[in-house]
Design a protein around this motif. Structure first.
Motif, mmCIF file in Angstrom:
data_model
loop_
_atom_site.group_PDB
_atom_site.id
_atom_site.type_symbol
_atom_site.label_atom_id
_atom_site.label_comp_id
_atom_site.label_asym_id
_atom_site.label_seq_id
_atom_site.Cartn_x
_atom_site.Cartn_y
_atom_site.Cartn_z
ATOM 1 N N ARG A 39 -4.997 19.791 -9.048
ATOM 2 C CA ARG A 39 -5.328 19.171 -10.322
ATOM 3 C C ARG A 39 -6.694 18.525 -10.208
ATOM 4 N N ARG A 40 -7.544 18.804 -11.181
ATOM 5 C CA ARG A 40 -8.898 18.269 -11.132
ATOM 6 C C ARG A 40 -8.867 16.776 -11.403
ATOM 7 N N GLU A 41 -9.610 16.016 -10.593
ATOM 8 C CA GLU A 41 -9.722 14.580 -10.778
ATOM 9 C C GLU A 41 -11.144 14.224 -11.153
ATOM 10 N N SER A 42 -11.267 13.479 -12.242
ATOM 11 C CA SER A 42 -12.591 13.076 -12.700
ATOM 12 C C SER A 42 -13.139 11.973 -11.811
ATOM 13 N N LEU A 43 -14.450 11.790 -11.889
ATOM 14 C CA LEU A 43 -15.094 10.705 -11.166
ATOM 15 C C LEU A 43 -14.501 9.375 -11.632
ATOM 16 N N GLU A 44 -14.266 8.480 -10.682
ATOM 17 C CA GLU A 44 -13.611 7.219 -11.006
ATOM 18 C C GLU A 44 -14.608 6.261 -11.668
ATOM 19 N N ILE A 45 -15.040 6.604 -12.824
ATOM 20 C CA ILE A 45 -15.935 5.759 -13.610
ATOM 21 C C ILE A 45 -15.609 5.999 -15.075
ATOM 22 N N SER A 46 -15.552 4.958 -15.830
ATOM 23 C CA SER A 46 -15.177 5.071 -17.237
ATOM 24 C C SER A 46 -16.157 5.956 -17.987
ATOM 25 N N LYS A 47 -15.617 6.802 -18.857
ATOM 26 C CA LYS A 47 -16.491 7.667 -19.648
ATOM 27 C C LYS A 47 -17.394 6.846 -20.563
ATOM 28 N N TYR A 48 -16.928 5.652 -20.937
ATOM 29 C CA TYR A 48 -17.759 4.791 -21.775
ATOM 30 C C TYR A 48 -18.892 4.167 -20.958
ATOM 31 N N ALA A 49 -18.664 3.953 -19.660
ATOM 32 C CA ALA A 49 -19.742 3.481 -18.792
ATOM 33 C C ALA A 49 -20.822 4.554 -18.671
ATOM 34 N N VAL A 50 -20.402 5.825 -18.584
ATOM 35 C CA VAL A 50 -21.354 6.937 -18.539
ATOM 36 C C VAL A 50 -22.146 7.001 -19.837
ATOM 37 N N VAL A 51 -21.488 6.761 -20.957
ATOM 38 C CA VAL A 51 -22.177 6.765 -22.251
ATOM 39 C C VAL A 51 -23.243 5.674 -22.300
#
Length: 359
Positions: A39-51
């Motif tokens: 199962r693919r795991e996303s980077l442990e950082i909020s997508k809103y932080a990336v935004v």
């Protein structure tokens, strides 16, 4: 009858569907049947932080690269060959920065912008990268010819530089054509829509081919050119004690170093992913998850590059600061007392002994 058919439908049949060739993450190869348990795991950082990161990069890049272009275009008299390359570099970063709000929105909602915009913003991303490293390679050749082979007349290069830049843009576009042709909006079941390549049943095989060709001609070869040129240039500067030009090269070295720090990790991870997909190194679930997270993190680092060059010019490039102050003083935005008393400050480089570079 229907229950029997349903029982016969296994997980393997699910992955043999039409969408088996698609990857549900940016710049990742397709999900393979034998990797179904992973199962693919996303980077442990909020997508809103990336935004938020993308928004800051967008604003800094928009402001910084616009100022760089303004200063270079305003300095017509002292503009050199290297300045023209740096102008094109700022233009590429500015064009890419304009796509960052779209990339940011896609982080939150998936790709909701359709195929046309998918092709356009992906093309701008690829052209920005390839034009960046190709223009830096051109600058390295220009510095090499100006310092190591000083007999080459700079006036001849000044007539050719516009055609060289056009050639680099054309080559960047050619290297990016596979993205323009094959990318489209994909709507996988049970997942958010993505902007990714679609090459039918041969997606996995062709993606490997399309990775190797452009990254060889658009990354490895220009990198070797830069290493060769700057190696001999630095040796010449140290050997003959050319102090002024040695100081003048600081901006160029800093620009190249920042480019490599931002983009080299992404391409090294992409190389590892390619080797794993081609079975040259063994694939495990843990290794797949690590590469997925690394690709996501290094792509963010690559996006960050578009706003960094103006910061380098502001802190290291003396004439960039002087040129900007001159424009602001002309417009009455700052006092003329802030302008340097010396009308000919030290510059970031030169194409000859008497041709100065804006930055």
């Amino acid at each position: 009858m229907e229950d029997d058919n349903w029982e016969d439908f296994g997980l393997e049949d699910f992955f043999n569907g039409d969408f088996s060739n698609y990857s549900y993450s940016t710049d990742l190869p397709p999900i393979l049947p034998d990797s179904a348990p992973c199962r693919r795991e996303s980077l442990e950082i909020s997508k809103y932080a990336v935004v938020v990161i993308y928004a800051l990069v967008f604003l800094l890049s928009l402001l910084g690269n616009s100022l760089v272009m303004l200063v270079i275009l305003y300095s017509r008299v002292s503009r050199s060959v290297t300045d023209v390359y740096l102008l094109n570099l700022a233009m590429a970063d500015l064009l890419f920065a304009l796509t960052l709000p779209i990339w940011a929105a896609s982080r939150v909602n998936g790709w909701i912008f359709g195929t046309a915009l998918c092709k356009l913003v992906s093309l701008l991303k690829e052209v920005n990268f390839y034009s960046g490293i190709l223009l830096l390679a051109c600058i390295s050749v220009d510095r090499y010819m100006a310092i190591v082979h000083t007999a080459c007349p700079p006036t001849q290069k000044r007539h050719l530089v516009k055609f060289i830049c056009l050639g680099m843009w054309a080559l960047s576009l050619c290297l990016s054509l596979p993205i323009l042709i094959f990318r489209r909006a994909i709507y996988p079941p049970f997942s958010s829509p993505v902007c990714y390549e679609d090459m039918g049943n041969s997606t996995a095989k062709w993606r490997m081919v399309l990775r190797i060709l452009p990254h060889t001609f658009g990354f490895v070869l220009p990198l070797l050119v830069m290493l060769f040129c700057y190696g001999f240039t630095l040796r010449t500067l140290l050997k003959v004690h050319m102090g002024q030009k040695h100081r003048a090269m600081r901006v160029i070295f800093a620009v190249v170093l920042i480019f490599l720090l931002c983009w080299l990790p992404y391409h090294l991870v992409l190389l590892a992913d390619t080797l794993m997909r081609t079975q040259l190194i063994s694939e495990t679930c843990e290794r797949r998850k690590d590469i997925d997270r690394a690709l996501e993190a290094t792509e963010i680092l690559g996006f960050l590059h578009s706003c960094l060059n103006p910061i380098i010019y502001a802190f290291i490039g003396q004439k960039f600061r002087h040129g900007l102050l001159k424009i602001l003083a002309t417009r009455g935005l700052v006092s003329k007392e802030l302008l340097p008393k010396d009308s000919r400050p030290s510059f970031a480089g030169s194409s000859s002994g008497n041709t100065s570079t804006t930055l």
